[in-house]
Design a protein around this motif. Structure first.
Motif, mmCIF file in Angstrom:
data_model
loop_
_atom_site.group_PDB
_atom_site.id
_atom_site.type_symbol
_atom_site.label_atom_id
_atom_site.label_comp_id
_atom_site.label_asym_id
_atom_site.label_seq_id
_atom_site.Cartn_x
_atom_site.Cartn_y
_atom_site.Cartn_z
ATOM 1 N N UNK A 1 34.875 24.237 10.860
ATOM 2 C CA UNK A 1 34.264 24.790 12.068
ATOM 3 C C UNK A 1 35.158 25.843 12.694
ATOM 4 N N UNK A 2 34.553 26.836 13.317
ATOM 5 C CA UNK A 2 35.314 27.900 13.974
ATOM 6 C C UNK A 2 35.955 27.359 15.250
ATOM 7 N N UNK A 3 37.132 27.883 15.568
ATOM 8 C CA UNK A 3 37.825 27.499 16.792
ATOM 9 C C UNK A 3 37.317 28.353 17.941
ATOM 10 N N UNK A 4 36.789 27.682 18.963
ATOM 11 C CA UNK A 4 36.302 28.400 20.146
ATOM 12 C C UNK A 4 37.444 28.736 21.091
ATOM 13 N N UNK B 1 45.203 21.578 22.790
ATOM 14 C CA UNK B 1 43.796 21.196 22.741
ATOM 15 C C UNK B 1 43.057 22.270 21.946
ATOM 16 N N UNK B 2 42.211 21.825 21.046
ATOM 17 C CA UNK B 2 41.433 22.726 20.200
ATOM 18 C C UNK B 2 39.961 22.443 20.435
ATOM 19 N N UNK B 3 39.258 23.453 20.940
ATOM 20 C CA UNK B 3 37.824 23.299 21.185
ATOM 21 C C UNK B 3 37.059 23.983 20.066
ATOM 22 N N UNK B 4 36.129 23.244 19.466
ATOM 23 C CA UNK B 4 35.261 23.753 18.405
ATOM 24 C C UNK B 4 33.826 23.366 18.765
ATOM 25 N N UNK B 5 33.117 24.298 19.377
ATOM 26 C CA UNK B 5 31.782 23.989 19.861
ATOM 27 C C UNK B 5 31.847 22.955 20.967
ATOM 28 N N UNK B 6 31.145 21.846 20.785
ATOM 29 C CA UNK B 6 31.118 20.787 21.786
ATOM 30 C C UNK B 6 32.246 19.769 21.611
ATOM 31 N N UNK C 1 49.747 30.632 21.447
ATOM 32 C CA UNK C 1 48.358 30.170 21.290
ATOM 33 C C UNK C 1 47.626 30.977 20.223
ATOM 34 N N UNK C 2 47.790 32.302 20.260
ATOM 35 C CA UNK C 2 47.105 33.150 19.284
ATOM 36 C C UNK C 2 47.596 32.856 17.871
ATOM 37 N N UNK C 3 48.905 32.649 17.725
ATOM 38 C CA UNK C 3 49.450 32.351 16.402
ATOM 39 C C UNK C 3 48.953 30.998 15.901
ATOM 40 N N UNK C 4 48.954 29.999 16.779
ATOM 41 C CA UNK C 4 48.531 28.664 16.363
ATOM 42 C C UNK C 4 47.063 28.623 15.966
ATOM 43 N N UNK C 5 46.230 29.422 16.621
ATOM 44 C CA UNK C 5 44.807 29.439 16.301
ATOM 45 C C UNK C 5 44.558 29.884 14.859
ATOM 46 N N UNK C 6 45.398 30.774 14.360
ATOM 47 C CA UNK C 6 45.263 31.196 12.974
ATOM 48 C C UNK C 6 45.970 30.270 12.008
ATOM 49 N N UNK C 7 47.080 29.703 12.455
ATOM 50 C CA UNK C 7 47.927 28.878 11.579
ATOM 51 C C UNK C 7 47.355 27.484 11.345
ATOM 52 N N UNK C 8 46.792 26.884 12.375
ATOM 53 C CA UNK C 8 46.439 25.473 12.302
ATOM 54 C C UNK C 8 45.326 25.198 11.297
ATOM 55 N N UNK C 9 44.463 26.159 11.059
ATOM 56 C CA UNK C 9 43.345 25.929 10.135
ATOM 57 C C UNK C 9 43.810 25.729 8.692
ATOM 58 N N UNK C 10 45.048 26.122 8.391
ATOM 59 C CA UNK C 10 45.569 25.943 7.045
ATOM 60 C C UNK C 10 46.366 24.673 6.854
ATOM 61 N N UNK C 11 46.452 23.831 7.902
ATOM 62 C CA UNK C 11 47.238 22.608 7.800
ATOM 63 C C UNK C 11 46.389 21.446 7.303
#
Length: 476
Positions: free
Chosen positions: A24-27, A77-82, A6-16
Motif C-alpha cells: 500500500x502507498x504511504x499517505x 507513525x505511518x498512515x496508509x489510507x485508513x 521523515x522524507x528519507x524514511x518514507x522511501x526507505x521503510x518500504x524496502x524493509x
C-alpha cells in the motif's frame, strides 16, 4: 543534497522486511518521538572509524572531524489510507558512513548520514548497558530481570531471516528482540517467559530484561532480552535432517531403521510440551468453555473453512471430513478447559539443547491483536500446531524430486510415527488426549489446515497438497 528524516524514511521503510504495509502507498509518515541514547564515548566511536584499528582514548590525540556519532530511538507513525501503524527504529547519524554500514544507509540529513543503527555494534551496547542499569531515558524504561547479571561488554550481531522483528545477538550470551511494529500493551512473550522463569521452568530461555514505554497511553513492550542458546539446534532443522536421512536410505528401509530417526526426540518434545502447559496453568488463571461456547467456537471453525473454500475452491472436495469433525465437537456437550497457551506452536519455535527442549517466541501470531494473543485457549491448539508441523517436515522435501511419488509412503510413515511419538510423550508428561480430547484435537487440526490452504494458495501453490492431505487423514 540533504532531506528531512521523515522524507528519507518514507522511501526507505518500504524496502524493509519487517514493514507490514509494502503493498500500500504511504499517505503520511511522521516522527512521533526521537529520544537520544547516551553513547559511552561518541568521539571514540568516530575516531575508531577514521583511524581503523587504533583504540587510543586520549581525546587530544584524536583527529578532529566535523560532527560526531549519535543515535536516537525513533517511533514513527505511518498512515496508509485508513490504517495507521507505529514502528520503532534506532537511527544513527555519522559525518561519514564506514563501508560496513553503507548497506543500511537511510540518507543524508543536515545532521549527517542517517542509517539503521541496529546494525552498528559500536553503538548497540547502549541497549544492554541501559537494561543492566534499569535506566530511564526520556520516555524509555530499561528494566532487567531481578536476580540476573548482564555482561555489558558483549558486542552485537544482527540475526538474519526474521520478518516482523529484529534480533541482536550479544556475544554468545544474550539475544535482544526488537519488536519493530509497535502494538500498545505488554507483549505476551515478556509476560509469559518472566512468569515461567520465576517458577524455575527448564523449558524456556532465561529472561534478562526488556525495554518499555507508554504508547497510546499503554505500557508497551519495545524489546525483550533472553539467554542466547549458541549450542542448540532448532526442531525444524533436526526434523529435516531426519527426513533427508530417510529419503537417502536404501529403498524399503523403515523409518525406525533410518539413520536419523526422530521419534525419540518427538517423544521428548511431547513431554516438554506437557510440562510447559502445566507450568502455564500454574502461572496464569484457567477457565472452562461451556457447551454453548463450544458451539460458537465450532461456528468460527466453519466460517474459516467457508472462507478458505471461497478463496481456494479445490478445498470444497475435502470439506466433508472437516464438517464431520466439527459436528462431533459441537455435539460433544461437555465443557473444555482453557488456559494460557503458546499460540503459534511448531517445530521452528523449539530448540534442542544438550539437556532439554526449550520453547521460544511466546508472542503468539504477530498479526493478531494482543487481546487475542493473550486469550485463554485449549492447550490442544498447541498440540494441533505441532502435529501439522510434522506433516510439513515430512512432505515439503518431496517437491521437485523425480521420485516424489515413490517416497510419499515414506513421508506418510515418518509423519505418522512422529505424530504418535509426540502424542505419547505428551500423555506421558501429563497432557490429556483421551476420548473427547481427541475429538477437539481433530477439529483444531483441521481448522489449522484450512488456514494453511489459504496461505499456500497465496504464497506457495505447489505446497497445497500438504494441507489438503490433512482432510483425508484418519483422526489422530
Amino acid at each position: 543534497m540533504t532531506h528531512t528524516l521523515e522524507a528519507l524514511l518514507a522511501g526507505w521503510i518500504t524496502g524493509q522486511r519487517w514493514f507490514a504495509g509494502k503493498s500500500r502507498a504511504i499517505s503520511e509518515l511522521a516522527v512521533e518521538s526521537a529520544t537520544p541514547l547516551p553513547l559511552r564515548d561518541p568521539e571514540e566511536i568516530l575516531h575508531n572509524a577514521v583511524a581503523g584499528s587504533s583504540r587510543t582514548t586520549d581525546a587530544a590525540a584524536r583527529p578532529r572531524t566535523r560532527g560526531q556519532v549519535s543515535v536516537r530511538h525513533v517511533v514513527i507513525t505511518v498512515r496508509q489510507g485508513d490504517t495507521t501503524d507505529r514502528y520503532q527504529l534506532l537511527v544513527g547519524f555519522r559525518p561519514e558512513l564506514p563501508q560496513r554500514l553503507r548497506h543500511v544507509a537511510i540518507g543524508l540529513t543536515d545532521e549527517g548520514h542517517a542509517y539503521d543503527a541496529v546494525h552498528d555494534a559500536d553503538v548497540t551496547g547502549v541497549l544492554l548497558s541501559a537494561i543492566a542499569g534499569d535506566a530511564d531515558v526520556g520516555p524509555l524504561r530499561f528494566r532487567h530481570m531481578p536476580g540476573t547479571e548482564i555482561d555489558t561488554s558483549a558486542r552485537s550481531l544482527v540475526l538474519g531471516g526474521e520478518q516482523s522483528n529484529t534480533s541482536l545477538v550479544f556475544g554468545d550470551a544474550y539475544i535482544c528482540k526488537l519488536f519493530r511494529k509497535l502494538i500498545p500493551g505488554v507483549n505476551p512473550e515478556v509476560e509469559v517467559v518472566s512468569a515461567l522463569a520465576r517458577r524455575g521452568s527448564r523449558n524456556i530461555a532465561r529472561p534478562y530484561g526488556w525495554i518499555e514505554a507508554d504508547v497510546a497511553g499503554q505500557n508497551t513492550t519495545l524489546a525483550f532480552t533472553q539467554e542466547f542458546l549458541p549450542t542448540a539446534s532448532d526442531g525444524w532443522s533436526l526434523a529435516l535432517t531426519s527426513v533427508r536421512d530417510l529419503y537417502g536410505s536404501l529403498p524399503g528401509t523403515p523409518c525406525c531403521d533410518a539413520g536419523g530417526d526422530f521419534a525419540a526426540e518427538s517423544h521428548r518434545l511431547g513431554i516438554a510440551t506437557a510440562n510447559l502447559h502445566r507450568q502455564l496453568a500454574d502461572a496464569f488463571p484457567t477457565s472452562t468453555i461451556e457447551a454453548p461456547e463450544v458451539k460458537r467456537m465450532v461456528e468460527g471453525f466453519r466460517r474459516r473453512l467457508d472462507s478458505a473454500i471461497a478463496e481456494v475452491p479445490k478445498l470444497s472436495a475435502y470439506a466433508g471430513s472437516a464438517h464431520e469433525a466439527f459436528d462431533r465437537l459441537s455435539d460433544m456437550g461437555r465443557p473444555i478447559t482453557v488456559q494460557r497457551v503458546h499460540g503459534d506452536y511448531h517445530l521452528g519455535q523449539v530448540m534442542r539443547t544438550p539437556n532439554e527442549w526449550v520453547v521460544l517466541d511466546f508472542e503468539g501470531e504477530p498479526g493478531q491483536p494482543l487481546s487475542e494473543r493473550r486469550a485463554l485457549d485449549s492447550p490442544l491448539r498447541d498440540v494441533a500446531g505441532m502435529l501439522r508441523s510434522f506433516e510439513y517436515a515430512a512432505r515439503h522435501l518431496l517437491f521437485g524430486r523425480a521420485d516424489a511419488g515413490a517416497l510419499e509412503p515414506c513421508a506418510a510413515e515418518w509423519a505418522a510415527r512422529n505424530r504418535a511419538a509426540f502424542i505419547a510423550g505428551y500423555s506421558a508428561g501429563g497432557g490429556r488426549i483421551h476420548g473427547d480430547d481427541a475429538v477437539l484435537l481433530r477439529a483444531l487440526e483441521l481448522s489449522k489446515a484450512a488456514y494453511e490452504v489459504v496461505y499456500e494458495a497465496r504464497n506457495r501453490p505447489a505446497w497445497l497438497p500438504i494441507p489438503l492431505a490433512a482432510f483425508t487423514h484418519a483422526a489422530a
